[in-house]
Scaffold this motif. Structure first.
Motif, PDB file in Angstrom:
ATOM      1  N   CYS A 283       0.857  -1.187   0.000  1.00 23.52           N
ATOM      2  CA  CYS A 283       0.000   0.000   0.000  1.00 23.52           C
ATOM      3  C   CYS A 283       0.890   1.232   0.000  1.00 23.52           C
ATOM      4  O   CYS A 283       2.079   1.147   0.294  1.00 23.52           O
ATOM      5  CB  CYS A 283      -0.894   0.010   1.253  1.00 23.52           C
ATOM      6  SG  CYS A 283      -2.199   1.264   1.167  1.00 23.52           S
TER       7      CYS A 283
ATOM      8  N   THR B 169      -9.236  -0.165  -1.131  1.00 24.11           N
ATOM      9  CA  THR B 169      -9.406  -1.030  -2.303  1.00 24.11           C
ATOM     10  C   THR B 169      -8.299  -2.087  -2.260  1.00 24.11           C
ATOM     11  O   THR B 169      -7.249  -1.858  -1.643  1.00 24.11           O
ATOM     12  CB  THR B 169      -9.250  -0.279  -3.648  1.00 24.11           C
ATOM     13  OG1 THR B 169      -7.880   0.100  -3.806  1.00 24.11           O
ATOM     14  CG2 THR B 169     -10.127   0.942  -3.748  1.00 24.11           C
ATOM     15  N   SER B 170      -8.559  -3.204  -2.912  1.00 25.32           N
ATOM     16  CA  SER B 170      -7.506  -4.229  -2.950  1.00 25.32           C
ATOM     17  C   SER B 170      -7.710  -5.136  -4.154  1.00 25.32           C
ATOM     18  O   SER B 170      -8.826  -5.264  -4.672  1.00 25.32           O
ATOM     19  CB  SER B 170      -7.536  -5.086  -1.680  1.00 25.32           C
ATOM     20  OG  SER B 170      -8.722  -5.843  -1.665  1.00 25.32           O
TER      21      SER B 170
ATOM     22  N   ALA C  60      -6.324   1.699   3.876  1.00 28.28           N
ATOM     23  CA  ALA C  60      -6.605   1.200   2.525  1.00 28.28           C
ATOM     24  C   ALA C  60      -8.094   0.938   2.381  1.00 28.28           C
ATOM     25  O   ALA C  60      -8.765   0.594   3.348  1.00 28.28           O
ATOM     26  CB  ALA C  60      -5.832  -0.093   2.270  1.00 28.28           C
TER      27      ALA C  60
ATOM     28  N   GLY D 196      -7.338  -1.939  -7.285  1.00 27.76           N
ATOM     29  CA  GLY D 196      -8.297  -2.894  -6.736  1.00 27.76           C
ATOM     30  C   GLY D 196      -9.755  -2.499  -6.780  1.00 27.76           C
ATOM     31  O   GLY D 196     -10.144  -1.514  -7.408  1.00 27.76           O
TER      32      GLY D 196
ATOM     33  N   TRP E 137      -0.674  -8.746  -3.077  1.00 29.70           N
ATOM     34  CA  TRP E 137      -1.863  -7.891  -3.059  1.00 29.70           C
ATOM     35  C   TRP E 137      -1.463  -6.430  -3.160  1.00 29.70           C
ATOM     36  O   TRP E 137      -0.552  -5.992  -2.469  1.00 29.70           O
ATOM     37  CB  TRP E 137      -2.656  -8.096  -1.755  1.00 29.70           C
ATOM     38  CG  TRP E 137      -3.366  -9.411  -1.688  1.00 29.70           C
ATOM     39  CD1 TRP E 137      -2.820 -10.625  -1.401  1.00 29.70           C
ATOM     40  CD2 TRP E 137      -4.753  -9.639  -1.920  1.00 29.70           C
ATOM     41  NE1 TRP E 137      -3.785 -11.604  -1.441  1.00 29.70           N
ATOM     42  CE2 TRP E 137      -4.991 -11.021  -1.750  1.00 29.70           C
ATOM     43  CE3 TRP E 137      -5.834  -8.799  -2.251  1.00 29.70           C
ATOM     44  CZ2 TRP E 137      -6.250 -11.585  -1.898  1.00 29.70           C
ATOM     45  CZ3 TRP E 137      -7.097  -9.366  -2.390  1.00 29.70           C
ATOM     46  CH2 TRP E 137      -7.290 -10.752  -2.223  1.00 29.70           C
TER      47      TRP E 137
ATOM     48  N   THR F 202      -2.984  -2.744  -2.447  1.00 22.90           N
ATOM     49  CA  THR F 202      -4.100  -2.054  -1.805  1.00 22.90           C
ATOM     50  C   THR F 202      -3.843  -0.561  -1.914  1.00 22.90           C
ATOM     51  O   THR F 202      -2.709  -0.125  -2.071  1.00 22.90           O
ATOM     52  CB  THR F 202      -4.276  -2.453  -0.320  1.00 22.90           C
ATOM     53  OG1 THR F 202      -3.231  -1.846   0.448  1.00 22.90           O
ATOM     54  CG2 THR F 202      -4.258  -3.954  -0.112  1.00 22.90           C
TER      55      THR F 202
END
Ligand code: AMP
Length: 488
Positions: A252, A287-288, A285, A305, A274, A276
């Motif tokens: 992130c 969205t992912s 965060a 995401g 992932w 994010t």
């Protein structure tokens, strides 16, 4: 169950389980509960009806966790501060937040030594939980208030989506506690009875020891900025053999370059990656997306995401926050939901500018440019002069404001020096009262660097200073940043 109740539950069912490892020091869940209770009782007795924030000054000490939970249990929000901040900036933050008490690790240790029974009160959604200060565009840092409800919404989503193994995870803690990325590893770990594995500045500065520590860590979940993973990729041995239990990378805070993701896929074939996205103002965060081979094949720039459930994310036309643009069209990213902060501490002016309401939910105008495609959000840069440099959020106006405040400086413009879209350093254009001086006027540059170092953290000090008689102007009379960029 709120996060405090979750930690207390782990302290009851697994008091000997290790909650935090930092260098040679360890803290168990039993100790974390006992000591944070004792600290909370001390604070309640000492501060009575003063519920202003309490600053917690430190780096990776286990006392940081004790202080965070103890302060919250006492009914106050905590404000984490890095001891490397220059005194001047530290004092400005303490003044803005009207902080009555600063807890250092030594004080936390002293105030949490005695046993205390504390009647636990459930957190209410509106209770401020922590306050994080970020760079402000006028030279004043601004404090983002995050409530217990914001944190709960974020954690509920993370735990549901990531399906962490209860009491089975070891989380990397790389971001300092004064950056909101650390909230992801700290509270995902504490909520699931995991172990937080902190790596301090001393380790990051010493690659040999860093990789040795990582080899012995047993990490299962990697949480960092992409910049840090990229730094680690420079070491040939950084791969599955070094971290055999690692199952996932959570990124992130800045753009995840496709090259970084591809190299991680090769080095860690069994770990998930992932991406994010989110600002501090929307709790870490919101969205992912898992960066699978299919995502890598389909998109040249990686998506950030899909929105978390219960939070609306939409893209609006620039300068007109009311009107969403058609799907696929770029515009400003707006976030609305229970994860959005109620605003900036003691700054109703800044709060009114960036926050609003949407369908009864708090909404935040991010200043990020983005676009939806195939249900995925893509980040396409900033609409203002905020940048990310090695994962740090910096308002260029913050540096400029502090430069202008130095005597003898008439005006200043700071620009990022970029390579393949990434900021590699900062350059300051300065109009001084003495007029133009060449860059080799090294004494002048040293003085400027020192004066700035008394006001700003080291990562905000420009590498180059270029003195000009005057800035080039655009036809409408503004300093022409693009011509200055061309000079770089
Ligand atoms: P911070 O408040 O320090 O977390 O910084 C928030 C800002 O970082 C956002 O407004 C974006 O500009 C940027 N950011 C966060 N996550 C990502 C991401 N995954 N990709 C690109 N930029 C990001």
């Amino acid at each position: 169950m709120d996060i405090i109740q979750q930690v207390d539950r782990w302290a009851r069912v697994a008091p000997q389980a290790v909650a935090h490892v930092s260098g040679q020091r360890q803290l168990t869940y039993g100790e974390l509960r006992e000591r944070s209770d004792a600290l909370a009782a001390h604070l309640a007795q000492r501060l009575k009806n003063d519920f202003s924030p309490i600053a917690v000054l430190g780096h990776r000490e286990p006392e940081m966790l004790i202080a965070f939970l103890g302060v919250v249990k006492s009914g106050r929000p905590y404000l984490p501060l890095d001891p490397l901040l220059p005194r001047r900036r530290l004092h400005r933050i303490l003044n803005t937040a009207r902080v009555q008490l600063v807890l250092t690790p030594a004080e936390t240790a002293a105030f949490s030594g005695s046993r205390a029974e504390l009647p636990l009160k459930a957190l209410r959604n509106d209770d401020p939980f922590y306050i994080l200060f970020t760079s402000g565009s006028t030279g004043e840092p601004k404090g983002v208030i995050i409530t217990a409800g914001c944190l709960h919404h974020f954690l509920t989503w993370m735990l549901m989506e990531q399906q962490f193994i209860e009491s089975g995870e070891i989380f990397l803690n790389q971001a300092p506690f004064s950056f909101d990325l650390s909230v992801m590893d700290l509270y995902c770990s504490l909520a699931t009875g995991g172990t937080l594995f902190s790596i301090g500045r001393d380790l990051v500065a010493n690659p040999k020891q860093l990789y040795l520590a990582l080899s012995n860590s047993g990490l299962t979940t990697w949480v960092s900025t992409p910049s840090f993973a990229q730094l680690c990729l420079a070491e040939r041995k950084f791969g599955q053999d070094m971290l055999p239990r690692l199952r996932r990378f959570l990124f992130c805070g800045e753009t995840l370059a496709r090259e970084t993701a591809e190299r991680l896929r090769q080095r860690f074939p069994t770990a998930q990656i992932w991406n994010t996205y989110g600002p501090t103002e929307a709790t870490v965060a919101c969205t992912s997306v898992q960066i699978t081979d299919a995502i890598l094949e389909n998109y040249s720039a990686l998506p950030v995401g899909r929105p978390m459930p219960g939070t609306a994310i939409f893209v609006t036309g620039e300068g007109d926050h009311a009107r969403p643009v058609p799907l696929g069209t770029p515009g400003e990213i707006i976030i609305a939901g229970p994860n959005v902060s109620p605003g900036y501490l003691a700054r109703p002016d800044l709060t009114a500018r960036a926050f609003s309401e949407d369908n009864g939910q708090r909404a935040y105008c991010t200043g990020d440019r983005g676009r939806f495609s195939d249900g995925l959000l893509f980040f396409e840069g900033r609409m203002d002069h905020q940048i990310k440099f090695n994962g740090y959020r910096i308002e260029l106006g913050d540096i400029e404001g502090n430069l202008r405040a130095i005597s003898g400086i008439h005006d200043a413009i700071v620009l990022p020096v970029t390579k393949q879209g990434r900021t590699t350093s900062l350059a300051a254009f300065v109009v001084s009262d003495n007029g133009a001086e060449c860059e080799s006027a090294s004494k002048r540059v040293d003085d400027l660097r020192q004066a700035l170092g008394e006001r700003l953290p080291a990562y905000m000090i420009p590498r180059r200073f270029i003195f000009l008689e005057a800035f080039p102007m655009t036809p409408n009379g503004k300093a022409d940043r693009s011509r200055l960029t061309a000079l770089l």
